[in-house]
Scaffold this active site. Structure first.
Site, PDB file in Angstrom:
ATOM      1  CD  GLU A  51      -1.455  -2.401   1.813  1.00  0.00           C
ATOM      2  OE1 GLU A  51      -2.256  -3.346   1.942  1.00  0.00           O
ATOM      3  OE2 GLU A  51      -0.237  -2.486   2.152  1.00  0.00           O
ATOM      4  NE  ARG A  60       4.825  -8.516   1.050  1.00  0.00           N
ATOM      5  CZ  ARG A  60       4.492  -7.523   0.248  1.00  0.00           C
ATOM      6  NH1 ARG A  60       5.241  -7.269  -0.813  1.00  0.00           N
ATOM      7  NH2 ARG A  60       3.435  -6.789   0.473  1.00  0.00           N
ATOM      8  N   GLY A  98      13.558  -2.491  -0.028  1.00  0.00           N
ATOM      9  CA  GLY A  98      13.491  -1.420  -1.021  1.00  0.00           C
ATOM     10  C   GLY A  98      14.359  -1.619  -2.238  1.00  0.00           C
ATOM     11  CD  GLU A  99      19.276  -3.028  -2.327  1.00  0.00           C
ATOM     12  OE1 GLU A  99      20.162  -2.204  -2.636  1.00  0.00           O
ATOM     13  OE2 GLU A  99      19.532  -4.178  -1.915  1.00  0.00           O
ATOM     14  CG  ASN A 112       2.699  -5.254  -7.371  1.00  0.00           C
ATOM     15  OD1 ASN A 112       2.103  -5.421  -8.428  1.00  0.00           O
ATOM     16  ND2 ASN A 112       3.474  -4.210  -7.133  1.00  0.00           N
ATOM     17  CG  LEU A 113       1.611  -9.848 -11.501  1.00  0.00           C
ATOM     18  CD1 LEU A 113       1.325  -8.837 -12.569  1.00  0.00           C
ATOM     19  CD2 LEU A 113       1.261 -11.246 -12.001  1.00  0.00           C
ATOM     20  CB  ILE A 114       2.260  -4.060 -11.045  1.00  0.00           C
ATOM     21  CG1 ILE A 114       0.820  -4.566 -11.259  1.00  0.00           C
ATOM     22  CG2 ILE A 114       2.475  -2.714 -11.728  1.00  0.00           C
ATOM     23  CD1 ILE A 114      -0.236  -3.714 -10.594  1.00  0.00           C
ATOM     24  CD  GLU A 115       9.062  -3.300  -7.343  1.00  0.00           C
ATOM     25  OE1 GLU A 115      10.070  -2.621  -7.113  1.00  0.00           O
ATOM     26  OE2 GLU A 115       8.402  -3.864  -6.447  1.00  0.00           O
TER      27      GLU A 115
END
Length: 453
Positions: free
Chosen positions: A67, A278, A321-322, A346-349
């Site tokens: 989020e 995760r 953050g990497e 999330n697979l968008i990144e």
């Protein structure tokens, strides 16, 4: 049951649960010390604040990592569109707070971070008295009843943005409809990710729901991380580089067992493997698991700039953050949270980084994004861990197909951008296009954002 009794019972349940909440924080604090901090924010609603001078204050609630990353492009766009506005960014988890720290630094003096208090009337009263929001924006699935009732009582417009609601969450909401439907009336409007989300949300909320897309598509990967990741990939030479990304409890063992059953990691064509759990509190646990399986391992946190994936070994991505770095280094990635009934991640990144992905059967929290990515040719969905390893082997052996997936991932990512601009327009519709001006800040004035502790 009507709203009044339902709310009373809900609040009573929260008070009865307080000792257990404290014990939970202590237990989590044994593995992640950040859980032992900021209890005044969680239980009493006291935390970092802006001066009480009546300036426009936009409060954004982003529970955890996902989020918070979704909130980043929205906060950046609102900061540009509303130069007089200030921001309060709240979280529920230490990882969410850590993820938002860079955003707070880039808007020092305009943005403060704090935990959202537990859903208790007194703590919420203190929070609203200190934060004094002009507008409340909550991300994705957050609908705490007492929070919403308190905002409505104070006349604070509330928006639910980037909203998603799975069938499982809808069923849970309908079980408590006498509480959730009245609470949801506090929302001025909702911005859903997809038409399916809109249809499910409409069963709990009778107000306006617009389908604006997913904010995460507008989050650009860090260019420096992409460059470093590509340098890693080049350093690996002919070795295939595989990534197990955002893995959850039990998944690493499942995937490593399938890998060792299908691949001779001592062979000349064996892959170099990156594993990124995760949750940071599981880094040590996963390290022990890798070593127990007899695999050579290095930790990113210890090797630093010298960390490079090696053929037949494991690089443990034990940093925060990497993810752009890891996706850029990988030829193909497995996205975790999807091989156990956890809803996926999330697979968008990955798509934004041009990395083809393989996901398991349990992607119900990202059902539309997964279906769209598969249809676009950017992702594959498989039934179990063994099938995932088989898919990695097939893609490794078929360079042309892999390159097609890389191009499809970039096209898929580009085609779905724009949710941020549409959401900013919705904010303007709710509170107007002329924000109240913030007072001038002296160059030598102390920064009001809290230091990381």
């Amino acid at each position: 049951m009507t709203e009044g009794p339902a709310r009373t019972l809900y609040t009573l349940a929260w008070y009865l649960a307080l000792p257990f909440a404290a014990l939970y924080l202590l237990w989590r604090g044994l593995r992640q010390r950040e859980y032992l901090r900021h209890w005044g924010e969680r239980f009493l609603g006291h935390g970092a604040r802006h001066p009480a001078d009546g300036a426009e204050t936009v409060w954004v609630h982003a529970v955890s990592v996902g989020e918070t990353r979704a909130a980043q492009p929205l906060v950046e766009a609102l900061a540009r569109a509303r130069p007089g506005a200030r921001f309060v960014l709240t979280h529920m988890t230490p990882t969410g707070r850590a993820t938002g720290r860079a955003l707070a630094r880039s808007h020092a003096g305009r943005l403060v971070q704090r935990y959202l208090p537990y859903d208790l009337p007194t703590a919420l009263a203190n929070f609203f008295a200190e934060a004094q929001p002009t507008l409340g924006i909550v991300l994705e699935t957050e609908a705490w009843p007492n929070l919403l009732f308190a905002a409505r009582a104070r006349g604070i417009p509330m928006m639910l943005v980037n909203a998603r609601l799975s069938e499982r969450s809808l069923a849970r909401g309908l079980r408590f409809a006498s509480l959730m439907r009245p609470a949801a009336r506090a929302f001025t409007c909702i911005a859903a990710q997809t038409e399916s989300d809109r249809a499910r949300l409409a069963r709990l909320y009778a107000g306006p729901i617009a389908v604006l897309g997913n904010l995460k598509f507008d989050l650009a990967p860090d260019a420096a991380q992409l460059a470093d990741g590509r340098a890693w990939r080049a350093a690996c030479g002919t070795a295939p580089v595989w990534l197990f990304a955002t893995t959850r409890e039990g998944e690493e063992a499942m995937l490593l067992e399938a890998l060792q059953g299908a691949v001779d990691l001592r062979a000349a064509d064996s892959p170099a493997l990156i594993v990124v759990p995760r949750h940071p509190q599981r880094f040590d646990e996963v390290a022990k698991l890798v070593m127990a399986r007899g695999l050579p391992m290095q930790r990113r946190s210890e090797a630093g700039s010298q960390a490079v994936p090696v053929r037949g070994g494991v690089l443990l991505g034990d940093t925060m953050g990497e993810m752009a770095l890891y996706y850029a280094a990988a030829d193909v990635a497995i996205v975790g949270g999807s091989f156990q009934p956890l809803g996926g991640h999330n697979l968008i990144e990955a798509a934004a980084c041009g990395c083809p992905v393989v996901v398991g059967p349990h992607m119900f929290n990202f059902a539309q994004a997964t279906a769209d990515a598969v249809a676009a040719g950017a992702a594959l969905q498989v039934v179990d861990a063994a099938a995932a390893i088989a898919a990695l082997l097939a893609l490794t052996a078929d360079a042309a197909r892999r390159e097609q997936m890389v191009a499809a991932a970039a096209a898929f990512s580009a085609a779905h951008r724009g949710a941020t601009a549409r959401t900013v327009q919705m904010v303007d519709d709710v509170i107007g296009t002329a924000p109240r001006a913030a007072p001038a800040v002296r160059e030598d004035a102390p920064v009001s954002a809290p230091a990381a502790r």
